[in-house]
Design a protein around this motif. Sequence first.
Motif, PDB file in Angstrom:
ATOM      1  N   PHE A  37       2.261   8.925  12.454  1.00 18.36           N
ATOM      2  CA  PHE A  37       0.897   8.399  12.386  1.00 18.36           C
ATOM      3  C   PHE A  37       0.013   9.255  11.484  1.00 18.36           C
ATOM      4  O   PHE A  37      -0.499   8.776  10.467  1.00 18.36           O
ATOM      5  CB  PHE A  37       0.310   8.271  13.793  1.00 18.36           C
ATOM      6  CG  PHE A  37       0.927   7.149  14.566  1.00 18.36           C
ATOM      7  CD1 PHE A  37       0.478   5.843  14.394  1.00 18.36           C
ATOM      8  CD2 PHE A  37       1.977   7.379  15.438  1.00 18.36           C
ATOM      9  CE1 PHE A  37       1.064   4.785  15.084  1.00 18.36           C
ATOM     10  CE2 PHE A  37       2.569   6.329  16.138  1.00 18.36           C
ATOM     11  CZ  PHE A  37       2.102   5.035  15.964  1.00 18.36           C
ATOM     12  N   LEU A  40       2.018  10.109   7.769  1.00 15.45           N
ATOM     13  CA  LEU A  40       2.088   8.968   6.840  1.00 15.45           C
ATOM     14  C   LEU A  40       0.697   8.397   6.572  1.00 15.45           C
ATOM     15  O   LEU A  40       0.434   7.908   5.473  1.00 15.45           O
ATOM     16  CB  LEU A  40       3.028   7.890   7.398  1.00 15.45           C
ATOM     17  CG  LEU A  40       4.513   8.228   7.346  1.00 15.45           C
ATOM     18  CD1 LEU A  40       5.337   7.117   7.979  1.00 15.45           C
ATOM     19  CD2 LEU A  40       4.971   8.465   5.914  1.00 15.45           C
ATOM     20  N   THR A  44      -0.733   8.198   2.806  1.00 15.59           N
ATOM     21  CA  THR A  44      -1.235   6.935   2.230  1.00 15.59           C
ATOM     22  C   THR A  44      -2.664   7.101   1.715  1.00 15.59           C
ATOM     23  O   THR A  44      -2.999   6.656   0.604  1.00 15.59           O
ATOM     24  CB  THR A  44      -1.169   5.828   3.301  1.00 15.59           C
ATOM     25  OG1 THR A  44       0.176   5.727   3.772  1.00 15.59           O
ATOM     26  CG2 THR A  44      -1.596   4.486   2.732  1.00 15.59           C
ATOM     27  N   PHE A  48      -3.874   6.792  -2.133  1.00 14.56           N
ATOM     28  CA  PHE A  48      -4.918   5.819  -2.461  1.00 14.56           C
ATOM     29  C   PHE A  48      -6.080   6.519  -3.157  1.00 14.56           C
ATOM     30  O   PHE A  48      -6.603   6.023  -4.162  1.00 14.56           O
ATOM     31  CB  PHE A  48      -5.398   5.100  -1.195  1.00 14.56           C
ATOM     32  CG  PHE A  48      -6.173   3.858  -1.504  1.00 14.56           C
ATOM     33  CD1 PHE A  48      -5.511   2.676  -1.793  1.00 14.56           C
ATOM     34  CD2 PHE A  48      -7.557   3.879  -1.553  1.00 14.56           C
ATOM     35  CE1 PHE A  48      -6.213   1.526  -2.110  1.00 14.56           C
ATOM     36  CE2 PHE A  48      -8.279   2.731  -1.871  1.00 14.56           C
ATOM     37  CZ  PHE A  48      -7.593   1.558  -2.149  1.00 14.56           C
TER      38      PHE A  48
ATOM     39  N   PHE B  79       8.434   5.240   6.067  1.00 14.05           N
ATOM     40  CA  PHE B  79       7.840   4.273   6.994  1.00 14.05           C
ATOM     41  C   PHE B  79       8.920   3.610   7.846  1.00 14.05           C
ATOM     42  O   PHE B  79       8.700   3.312   9.020  1.00 14.05           O
ATOM     43  CB  PHE B  79       7.013   3.228   6.240  1.00 14.05           C
ATOM     44  CG  PHE B  79       5.584   3.657   6.006  1.00 14.05           C
ATOM     45  CD1 PHE B  79       4.640   3.539   7.017  1.00 14.05           C
ATOM     46  CD2 PHE B  79       5.178   4.186   4.789  1.00 14.05           C
ATOM     47  CE1 PHE B  79       3.323   3.926   6.819  1.00 14.05           C
ATOM     48  CE2 PHE B  79       3.863   4.589   4.575  1.00 14.05           C
ATOM     49  CZ  PHE B  79       2.927   4.458   5.590  1.00 14.05           C
ATOM     50  N   LEU B 107       3.327  -2.365  15.800  1.00 12.84           N
ATOM     51  CA  LEU B 107       3.802  -1.194  15.053  1.00 12.84           C
ATOM     52  C   LEU B 107       4.545  -1.615  13.792  1.00 12.84           C
ATOM     53  O   LEU B 107       4.434  -0.971  12.749  1.00 12.84           O
ATOM     54  CB  LEU B 107       4.700  -0.334  15.944  1.00 12.84           C
ATOM     55  CG  LEU B 107       3.940   0.449  17.023  1.00 12.84           C
ATOM     56  CD1 LEU B 107       4.899   0.994  18.067  1.00 12.84           C
ATOM     57  CD2 LEU B 107       3.139   1.587  16.390  1.00 12.84           C
ATOM     58  N   LEU B 110       1.903  -2.529  11.344  1.00 10.75           N
ATOM     59  CA  LEU B 110       1.232  -1.315  10.884  1.00 10.75           C
ATOM     60  C   LEU B 110       2.092  -0.591   9.848  1.00 10.75           C
ATOM     61  O   LEU B 110       1.593  -0.154   8.796  1.00 10.75           O
ATOM     62  CB  LEU B 110       0.961  -0.403  12.085  1.00 10.75           C
ATOM     63  CG  LEU B 110       0.120   0.848  11.840  1.00 10.75           C
ATOM     64  CD1 LEU B 110      -1.302   0.455  11.455  1.00 10.75           C
ATOM     65  CD2 LEU B 110       0.082   1.737  13.080  1.00 10.75           C
ATOM     66  N   GLY B 114       1.087  -0.143   6.026  1.00 16.45           N
ATOM     67  CA  GLY B 114       0.961   1.215   5.503  1.00 16.45           C
ATOM     68  C   GLY B 114       1.825   1.425   4.273  1.00 16.45           C
ATOM     69  O   GLY B 114       1.354   1.951   3.246  1.00 16.45           O
ATOM     70  N   ILE B 117       0.297  -0.460   1.287  1.00 14.48           N
ATOM     71  CA  ILE B 117      -0.870   0.213   0.708  1.00 14.48           C
ATOM     72  C   ILE B 117      -0.423   1.427  -0.113  1.00 14.48           C
ATOM     73  O   ILE B 117      -0.880   1.646  -1.242  1.00 14.48           O
ATOM     74  CB  ILE B 117      -1.865   0.639   1.821  1.00 14.48           C
ATOM     75  CG1 ILE B 117      -2.450  -0.598   2.502  1.00 14.48           C
ATOM     76  CG2 ILE B 117      -2.984   1.502   1.246  1.00 14.48           C
ATOM     77  CD1 ILE B 117      -3.211  -0.286   3.782  1.00 14.48           C
TER      78      ILE B 117
END
Lengths: 131, 131
Positions: A37, A40, A44, A48, B79, B107, B110, B114, B117
């Motif tokens: 969580f 990652l 990210t 970005f 991921f 999840l 998500l 993730g 992105i």
Amino acid sequence: MANAPSRPLSPHLTIWRWGPHMLVSILHRATGIAVSFAGLGILTWWLFALSNGTDTYADFAKVAQSPIGLIVLIGITWSFFQHLLSGIRHLVMDTGAGFELGINKTFAILTIVGSVLLTALMWFYLLGVRK
Amino acid sequence: MSLGDSATPLGKVRGLGSAQEGGEHWITERVTSIALLLLGTWFIASLLLLPKLDQRTLVEWLHAPSGFIPMALLIIVGFRHALDGVKVSVDDYVHEPGNNFVLNTLLLFLAVAGAAIALFALARIAFGVAG
């Protein structure tokens, strides 16, 4: 089985005497969740911000270099190294090796020593040597 | 089985033994962990070997194939491994089938979001206007 509500429960965390192997086992799960969580998520966000131009990256860098930002990043770094080293331990154990009590305990302690050492070295280099 | 006594020994056990499948999740977790051993070490080593961690240096690093390709793999495999790992915790603690399905689905979304992105940001760094 559904009609046997009084089946004995397996002894749990509050019953067993704590040892390094228990700690490392639980840490493997906790650090895995932390890296999943927070790690990652920040990776990210970082990518970005990098892709979004100099201003956005400056905002990210400012948060990352604040005391709280550094504590979080160091925490994630330690979680990553701990999960990596206990992950290697699990891969070895998946082959059926390393279950002898002494070896298992030593290997468990070594993952903690290793993760703390690697984290300290990395951040000493980043903050102290390279700046 | 409804075949009764007329079934051959083979007919009686067919479908009751190992299906030769079902272990994919466990195996995938191990295979991705080995990949992440390499990709994670590459990531940490790269951060330490880059002269600075400012935007210009980092964008240049991810512009080159030697930065872009391992980073794309790190995102995808990272991921995936996180999703597989967190699912183990969910399955251990959330037993009610409905809640379990909802949580695992959330999840999954998500993790996919993730990764999308992060990959978008990486693509913008590599192919978009830098700086």
